[in-house]
Design an enzyme around this catalytic site. Structure first.
Site, PDB file in Angstrom:
ATOM      1  CE1 TYR A 175      -3.989   2.112   0.730  1.00 27.60           C
ATOM      2  CE2 TYR A 175      -2.629   3.119   2.433  1.00 27.60           C
ATOM      3  CZ  TYR A 175      -3.777   3.113   1.656  1.00 27.60           C
ATOM      4  OH  TYR A 175      -4.689   4.132   1.796  1.00 27.60           O
ATOM      5  CE  LYS A 232      -3.612   4.859  -1.514  1.00 24.85           C
ATOM      6  NZ  LYS A 232      -4.673   5.440  -2.346  1.00 24.85           N
TER       7      LYS A 232
HETATM    8  P1  NAP Z   1     -13.533   2.314   1.031  1.00 22.80           P
HETATM    9  O1  NAP Z   1     -14.539   2.797   2.005  1.00 22.80           O
HETATM   10  O2  NAP Z   1     -13.057   0.903   1.090  1.00 22.80           O
HETATM   11  O3  NAP Z   1     -14.028   2.657  -0.454  1.00 22.80           O
HETATM   12  C1  NAP Z   1     -13.244   2.303  -1.559  1.00 22.80           C
HETATM   13  C2  NAP Z   1     -13.968   2.671  -2.826  1.00 22.80           C
HETATM   14  O4  NAP Z   1     -13.129   2.309  -3.937  1.00 22.80           O
HETATM   15  C3  NAP Z   1     -15.283   1.924  -3.001  1.00 22.80           C
HETATM   16  O5  NAP Z   1     -16.224   2.801  -3.551  1.00 22.80           O
HETATM   17  C4  NAP Z   1     -14.925   0.817  -4.007  1.00 22.80           C
HETATM   18  O6  NAP Z   1     -16.016   0.458  -4.843  1.00 22.80           O
HETATM   19  C5  NAP Z   1     -13.898   1.530  -4.843  1.00 22.80           C
HETATM   20  N1  NAP Z   1     -13.035   0.620  -5.606  1.00 22.80           N
HETATM   21  C6  NAP Z   1     -12.206  -0.343  -5.127  1.00 22.80           C
HETATM   22  N2  NAP Z   1     -11.578  -0.954  -6.148  1.00 22.80           N
HETATM   23  C7  NAP Z   1     -12.009  -0.357  -7.290  1.00 22.80           C
HETATM   24  C8  NAP Z   1     -11.723  -0.521  -8.663  1.00 22.80           C
HETATM   25  N3  NAP Z   1     -10.845  -1.443  -9.086  1.00 22.80           N
HETATM   26  N4  NAP Z   1     -12.358   0.273  -9.561  1.00 22.80           N
HETATM   27  C9  NAP Z   1     -13.245   1.194  -9.161  1.00 22.80           C
HETATM   28  N5  NAP Z   1     -13.562   1.407  -7.870  1.00 22.80           N
HETATM   29  C10 NAP Z   1     -12.952   0.628  -6.947  1.00 22.80           C
HETATM   30  O7  NAP Z   1     -12.172   3.184   1.163  1.00 22.80           O
HETATM   31  P2  NAP Z   1     -11.929   4.701   1.657  1.00 22.80           P
HETATM   32  O8  NAP Z   1     -11.437   4.642   3.046  1.00 22.80           O
HETATM   33  O9  NAP Z   1     -13.072   5.551   1.302  1.00 22.80           O
HETATM   34  O10 NAP Z   1     -10.663   5.072   0.736  1.00 22.80           O
HETATM   35  C11 NAP Z   1     -10.771   5.845  -0.446  1.00 22.80           C
HETATM   36  C12 NAP Z   1      -9.358   6.242  -0.895  1.00 22.80           C
HETATM   37  O11 NAP Z   1      -8.736   6.992   0.151  1.00 22.80           O
HETATM   38  C13 NAP Z   1      -8.455   5.060  -1.168  1.00 22.80           C
HETATM   39  O12 NAP Z   1      -7.608   5.334  -2.273  1.00 22.80           O
HETATM   40  C14 NAP Z   1      -7.616   4.947   0.102  1.00 22.80           C
HETATM   41  O13 NAP Z   1      -6.372   4.345  -0.128  1.00 22.80           O
HETATM   42  C15 NAP Z   1      -7.480   6.417   0.457  1.00 22.80           C
HETATM   43  N6  NAP Z   1      -7.169   6.641   1.874  1.00 22.80           N
HETATM   44  C16 NAP Z   1      -8.031   6.261   2.857  1.00 22.80           C
HETATM   45  C17 NAP Z   1      -7.692   6.499   4.179  1.00 22.80           C
HETATM   46  C18 NAP Z   1      -8.586   6.126   5.329  1.00 22.80           C
HETATM   47  O14 NAP Z   1      -8.156   6.305   6.477  1.00 22.80           O
HETATM   48  N7  NAP Z   1      -9.801   5.652   5.096  1.00 22.80           N
HETATM   49  C19 NAP Z   1      -6.463   7.136   4.494  1.00 22.80           C
HETATM   50  C20 NAP Z   1      -5.622   7.505   3.463  1.00 22.80           C
HETATM   51  C21 NAP Z   1      -5.979   7.263   2.154  1.00 22.80           C
HETATM   52  P3  NAP Z   1     -16.933  -0.883  -4.601  1.00 22.80           P
HETATM   53  O15 NAP Z   1     -17.262  -0.915  -3.133  1.00 22.80           O
HETATM   54  O16 NAP Z   1     -18.095  -0.621  -5.476  1.00 22.80           O
HETATM   55  O17 NAP Z   1     -16.111  -2.032  -5.030  1.00 22.80           O
END
Ligand code: NAP
Length: 248
Positions: free
Chosen positions: A156, A160
């Protein structure tokens, strides 16, 4: 005046979590929203009506960002459906955590493919649309983990960190064409992704955050509004941490 009035934004992975939060905030700021989902079909379909309630145009597309052909077809479909694309938010991402010693090749490949290859796919495809418009803002959702590293997340963190190098290179290539590219590095944001974490790990993280709370999808969405709007028209190639001071 709303900050994103009549702009067209494409957000990948908006069926839940941060992407969904960005879509809702952008709609409140007057943006028309194209968004993708992959497996959460019902949640994706339900979001359309929620966005339309703000009086904007909204459409969801089931599309795998890590598949080059699907990403190309997506950009063509959005450009045809909406007439232009002003903002691309590369938000779709996953985790497959494991200590390096136990990490499988599949865990490595899947995270690099979905988090990093996907932004090559969508950004390359959107370049011709934005260059023709001579304007556009691309926002990549990276992570503080890409800056700092994290035990158990070598795959990861690498994906990133790669996004940050990609962001800077795209900014250098497309600046003269009026297209900006920036990254946002969230810290600990409460979503389904972080819901999987062990309670002790979460407590440990919260203790290291100067603002003493987890972030929300709205916190990240607010930073996205800034990069998507004309308020940031002289800013490109930058990474903004939205982490409650965690990286400080
Ligand atoms: P999440 O709740 O798991 O949501 C992930 C989203 O990405 C879902 O809508 C999922 O769609 C979609 N997705 C996954 N694989 C995909 C693909 N191959 N094509 C299209 N859509 C896809 O995650 P989140 O926490 O909101 O994270 C969103 C972003 O923020 C990510 O890039 C993550 O690395 C980044 N981030 C998150 C955090 C945190 O603390 N949460 C911190 C730093 C960075 P489906 O459910 O429809 O499959």
């Amino acid at each position: 005046m709303k900050l994103l009035q009549d702009k067209v934004a494409l957000i990948t992975g908006a069926s839940k979590g941060i992407g969904r939060g960005i879509a809702l905030q952008f709609a409140q700021q007057g943006a028309n929203i194209a968004f993708t989902y992959l497996s959460s079909v019902a949640q994706g379909e339900a979001l359309v009506a929620e966005l339309e309630a703000y009086g904007v145009k909204a459409k969801g597309y089931q599309s795998d960002a890590s598949d080059n052909k699907q990403a190309e077809d997506l950009i063509n479909a959005v450009a045809a459906d909406f007439g232009r694309i002003d903002v691309l938010i590369n938000n779709a991402g996953i985790t497959k955590d494991n200590l390096l010693m136990r990490m499988t090749e599949e865990q490595w490949d899947e995270v690099i493919r979905i988090n990093l290859k996907s932004i090559f796919n969508t950004t390359k495809a959107i370049t011709k649309v934005m260059m023709k418009q001579r304007s556009g803002s691309i926002i990549n959702i990276t992570s503080v983990v890409g800056v700092k590293g994290n035990a158990g997340q070598a795959n990861y963190a690498a994906s990133k960190a790669g996004m940050i190098g990609f962001t800077k290179s795209v900014a250098l290539e497309l600046g003269s064409r009026g297209v900006r590219c920036n990254a946002i590095a969230p810290g600990f944001i409460e979503t389904e992704m972080t819901g999987k974490l062990n309670e002790d790990v979460v407590k440990g993280w919260l203790n290291t955050i100067p603002l003493r709370r987890a972030g929300t999808p709205d916190d990240v969405a607010n930073a996205c509004i800034f990069f998507a709007s004309d308020l940031s028209s002289y800013i490109t190639g930058q990474t903004l941490s939205v982490c409650g001071g965690m990286l400080t």
